[in-house]
Write an enzyme that holds these catalytic residues in place. Sequence first.
Site, PDB file in Angstrom:
ATOM      1  N   GLY A 189      26.506 -31.804  26.371  1.00 29.01           N
ATOM      2  CA  GLY A 189      27.202 -32.166  25.144  1.00 29.01           C
ATOM      3  C   GLY A 189      28.432 -31.316  24.901  1.00 29.01           C
ATOM      4  O   GLY A 189      29.431 -31.785  24.340  1.00 29.01           O
ATOM      5  N   GLU A 247      27.680 -28.419  17.952  1.00 33.35           N
ATOM      6  CA  GLU A 247      27.141 -28.282  19.313  1.00 33.35           C
ATOM      7  C   GLU A 247      27.309 -26.857  19.849  1.00 33.35           C
ATOM      8  O   GLU A 247      27.613 -26.625  21.016  1.00 33.35           O
ATOM      9  CB  GLU A 247      27.758 -29.332  20.252  1.00 33.35           C
ATOM     10  CG  GLU A 247      27.310 -30.728  19.856  1.00 33.35           C
ATOM     11  CD  GLU A 247      27.501 -31.769  20.935  1.00 33.35           C
ATOM     12  OE1 GLU A 247      27.362 -31.447  22.122  1.00 33.35           O
ATOM     13  OE2 GLU A 247      27.765 -32.919  20.566  1.00 33.35           O
ATOM     14  N   GLY A 248      27.092 -25.907  18.938  1.00 34.70           N
ATOM     15  CA  GLY A 248      27.183 -24.491  19.279  1.00 34.70           C
ATOM     16  C   GLY A 248      28.496 -23.900  18.806  1.00 34.70           C
ATOM     17  O   GLY A 248      29.561 -24.289  19.282  1.00 34.70           O
ATOM     18  N   THR A 249      28.444 -22.995  17.846  1.00 40.44           N
ATOM     19  CA  THR A 249      29.658 -22.359  17.336  1.00 40.44           C
ATOM     20  C   THR A 249      30.355 -21.570  18.448  1.00 40.44           C
ATOM     21  O   THR A 249      29.784 -21.289  19.504  1.00 40.44           O
ATOM     22  CB  THR A 249      29.321 -21.393  16.196  1.00 40.44           C
ATOM     23  OG1 THR A 249      28.478 -20.339  16.724  1.00 40.44           O
ATOM     24  CG2 THR A 249      28.606 -22.096  15.047  1.00 40.44           C
ATOM     25  N   SER A 250      31.580 -21.166  18.185  1.00 42.69           N
ATOM     26  CA  SER A 250      32.308 -20.339  19.155  1.00 42.69           C
ATOM     27  C   SER A 250      31.538 -19.054  19.452  1.00 42.69           C
ATOM     28  O   SER A 250      31.526 -18.570  20.585  1.00 42.69           O
ATOM     29  CB  SER A 250      33.710 -20.009  18.628  1.00 42.69           C
ATOM     30  OG  SER A 250      34.519 -21.174  18.583  1.00 42.69           O
ATOM     31  N   GLU A 251      30.888 -18.529  18.416  1.00 42.23           N
ATOM     32  CA  GLU A 251      30.123 -17.292  18.602  1.00 42.23           C
ATOM     33  C   GLU A 251      28.927 -17.517  19.526  1.00 42.23           C
ATOM     34  O   GLU A 251      28.615 -16.680  20.384  1.00 42.23           O
ATOM     35  CB  GLU A 251      29.662 -16.764  17.241  1.00 42.23           C
ATOM     36  CG  GLU A 251      30.783 -16.249  16.342  1.00 42.23           C
ATOM     37  CD  GLU A 251      31.653 -17.338  15.728  1.00 42.23           C
ATOM     38  OE1 GLU A 251      32.795 -17.033  15.331  1.00 42.23           O
ATOM     39  OE2 GLU A 251      31.205 -18.511  15.657  1.00 42.23           O
ATOM     40  N   PHE A 286      21.325 -37.615  17.545  1.00 39.41           N
ATOM     41  CA  PHE A 286      20.603 -36.456  18.067  1.00 39.41           C
ATOM     42  C   PHE A 286      20.311 -35.536  16.887  1.00 39.41           C
ATOM     43  O   PHE A 286      21.238 -35.051  16.222  1.00 39.41           O
ATOM     44  CB  PHE A 286      21.467 -35.747  19.111  1.00 39.41           C
ATOM     45  CG  PHE A 286      20.792 -34.617  19.829  1.00 39.41           C
ATOM     46  CD1 PHE A 286      19.932 -34.867  20.888  1.00 39.41           C
ATOM     47  CD2 PHE A 286      21.039 -33.304  19.469  1.00 39.41           C
ATOM     48  CE1 PHE A 286      19.315 -33.822  21.576  1.00 39.41           C
ATOM     49  CE2 PHE A 286      20.434 -32.258  20.147  1.00 39.41           C
ATOM     50  CZ  PHE A 286      19.572 -32.508  21.192  1.00 39.41           C
ATOM     51  N   TRP A 306      23.380 -32.658   8.928  1.00 41.36           N
ATOM     52  CA  TRP A 306      24.583 -32.705   9.746  1.00 41.36           C
ATOM     53  C   TRP A 306      24.423 -33.680  10.920  1.00 41.36           C
ATOM     54  O   TRP A 306      24.921 -33.428  12.015  1.00 41.36           O
ATOM     55  CB  TRP A 306      24.969 -31.321  10.288  1.00 41.36           C
ATOM     56  CG  TRP A 306      24.877 -30.197   9.321  1.00 41.36           C
ATOM     57  CD1 TRP A 306      24.104 -29.077   9.427  1.00 41.36           C
ATOM     58  CD2 TRP A 306      25.587 -30.061   8.085  1.00 41.36           C
ATOM     59  NE1 TRP A 306      24.289 -28.259   8.347  1.00 41.36           N
ATOM     60  CE2 TRP A 306      25.194 -28.829   7.499  1.00 41.36           C
ATOM     61  CE3 TRP A 306      26.519 -30.856   7.400  1.00 41.36           C
ATOM     62  CZ2 TRP A 306      25.692 -28.377   6.279  1.00 41.36           C
ATOM     63  CZ3 TRP A 306      27.007 -30.401   6.190  1.00 41.36           C
ATOM     64  CH2 TRP A 306      26.600 -29.181   5.644  1.00 41.36           C
ATOM     65  N   GLY A 321      20.282 -23.813  12.221  1.00 40.89           N
ATOM     66  CA  GLY A 321      21.551 -24.237  12.799  1.00 40.89           C
ATOM     67  C   GLY A 321      21.701 -23.583  14.160  1.00 40.89           C
ATOM     68  O   GLY A 321      21.166 -24.051  15.157  1.00 40.89           O
TER      69      GLY A 321
END
Length: 385
Positions: free
Chosen positions: A248, A369-373, A129, A162, A137
């Site tokens: 995801g 797949e998406g930072t904590s933020e 993907f 990445w 990002g």
Amino acid sequence: MENQILPSIQLTEEHLAVKEAARDFAQNELLPGVIDRDIASKFSKDLVKKMAEMGFMGMMVPTEYGGSGMDTLSYVLAMEEISKVDASAGVIMSVNNSLVCYGLLRYGTEEQKQKYLIPLASGQKLGAFCLSEPEAGSDATSQHTLAEDKGDYYLLNGTKNWITNGNSSDICLVIAQTHPELKHKGINCLIVEKGTEGFEIGKKEDKMGIRASDTHSLMFNDAKVAKNQRIGEDGFGFKFAMKTLNGGRIGIAAQALGIAAGAYELAVKYSKERKTFGRPISDHQAIQFKLAEMHTKIQAARLLVYKAACDKDQGLDYVESAAMAKLYASEVAMWVTTEAVQIHGGYGYVREFHVERMMRDAKITQIYEGTSEIQKLVIAREILK
């Protein structure tokens, strides 16, 4: 959402069988050599093939399209058990299931399903993907990869980075901008096969963790992609990416849960074997308190992950529950693995006791797949909308 109360999560005999099969596979097939694969940063095609033979590469895809025809909860149970032992195998499995197979199953044409989904779900081929770029990002709208409309085909130019399974994949779902003036509404998703002229594999990343999964940059230089390789209507690409990533996140949450649970199990075992002052360290209250808190956090994370899976299976809106599961499980994975290293003392700092690898593996679950933020932003938007 407030009206989505926590369901009573009942594991069926089938669920328990999946969990046991995944645990046996992880212990018997993945554990031997897991340290060597990490050191060598080695992607094992043989192990991925075995995972496919077990039905782990297309778990939620109906059998008519080459999959196992299972529910999301079964997938989460398998992901957890596999990631307890080898988080690299977990992410390979997650990308193929949650992002590639799901995206094709949910939004692909029948022709695309026949040509691509069947070999992907059955494990004959592996998918990637491709969303992230050197300058895109968390801000996924800033796509610089250009898919220029040439009538009956697109001319693809740009760089993706990445990319999990970057070198090992056969089929890539590539997010690219076609109409820059429309911003995110001008983005498309194209199916690009390995071997396409103008498609090159870039450098392999030398990563801190999940080292046995290959991560590469991918370059496109005037790569021709037929119009029937586009998923959805013109301009659907960004919405496709966001909707696919929601699922995801459940996969990565399950991976994080598995890493945490695996480190915890090793810490409990070690605490019973290691003696200080003539007693196992598990007799000391300082260690008992650590184990109690680790266990509690893991159980809380497990409930969130299972809740997100059940929401998806029941056809409920799972944007918020998936984001919460991913946020919390990844934070727990980082904290639990750090404590597991501490409980092991000096032994926790060396490779042969596994927990130092788990600590390195845990960190990426807070990022990809998406930072904590980003998860916090997603959750806040769901609360406030």
